[in-house]
Scaffold this motif. Structure first.
Motif, PDB file in Angstrom:
ATOM      1  N   GLU A  55      47.385  50.482 -15.436  1.00  0.00           N
ATOM      2  CA  GLU A  55      46.482  50.498 -16.888  1.00  0.00           C
ATOM      3  C   GLU A  55      47.629  51.427 -17.660  1.00  0.00           C
ATOM      4  O   GLU A  55      47.253  52.773 -17.749  1.00  0.00           O
ATOM      5  CB  GLU A  55      45.176  50.884 -16.828  1.00  0.00           C
ATOM      6  CG  GLU A  55      44.275  49.893 -16.010  1.00  0.00           C
ATOM      7  CD  GLU A  55      42.878  50.541 -15.760  1.00  0.00           C
ATOM      8  OE1 GLU A  55      42.912  51.817 -16.070  1.00  0.00           O
ATOM      9  OE2 GLU A  55      42.196  49.952 -15.402  1.00  0.00           O
ATOM     10  N   GLY A  57      50.609  51.197 -21.245  1.00  0.00           N
ATOM     11  CA  GLY A  57      51.352  50.514 -22.402  1.00  0.00           C
ATOM     12  C   GLY A  57      52.635  49.977 -22.040  1.00  0.00           C
ATOM     13  O   GLY A  57      53.027  48.839 -22.684  1.00  0.00           O
ATOM     14  N   ILE A  76      47.779  53.141 -23.890  1.00  0.00           N
ATOM     15  CA  ILE A  76      46.278  52.822 -23.883  1.00  0.00           C
ATOM     16  C   ILE A  76      45.402  53.918 -23.575  1.00  0.00           C
ATOM     17  O   ILE A  76      45.973  55.064 -23.247  1.00  0.00           O
ATOM     18  CB  ILE A  76      46.008  51.491 -23.166  1.00  0.00           C
ATOM     19  CG1 ILE A  76      46.350  51.925 -21.503  1.00  0.00           C
ATOM     20  CG2 ILE A  76      46.813  50.390 -23.434  1.00  0.00           C
ATOM     21  CD1 ILE A  76      45.855  50.931 -20.688  1.00  0.00           C
TER      22      ILE A  76
END
Length: 102
Positions: A55, A57, A76
């Motif tokens: 998780e 960018g 993110i």
């Protein structure tokens, strides 16, 4: 370790020993941040699978950064908002309008 859940910049590495790719992904995704990641492996298929599960960018395989002006940049979670550069970044500088018919 306090630095695990802080956004660090500079020549710093926090290293944990894990038993599997899944455990590594779970540990990495447990962070409140998600700017970028680096996956190092002799197997491109394995590295691509791990990078896809992280998780963040951006994921870099067998390097730590390959930023260019034509590539979008952003994170993110608590690592920023939106994207800069590239086609995705252009959306940050335009006004879009919704027109809806009844």
């Amino acid at each position: 370790m306090d630095v695990f859940d802080q956004e660090l910049f500079g020549p710093i590495a926090v290293v944990y020993r894990v038993g599997s790719d899944e455990e590594a992904v779970e540990l990495a995704n447990n962070s409140s941040y998600g700017l970028s990641s680096a996956v190092i492996s002799e197997s491109i298929d394995r590295a691509t699978a791990v990078a896809g599960a992280l998780e963040c960018g951006a994921s870099f395989i067998n390097t730590f950064s390959m930023s260019e002006a034509c590539l979008p940049f952003g994170g993110i979670k608590n690592s920023g908002f939106g994207r800069e550069l590239g086609r995705l970044g252009l959306d940050e500088f335009v006004n879009k309008k919704l027109v809806r018919f009844a």
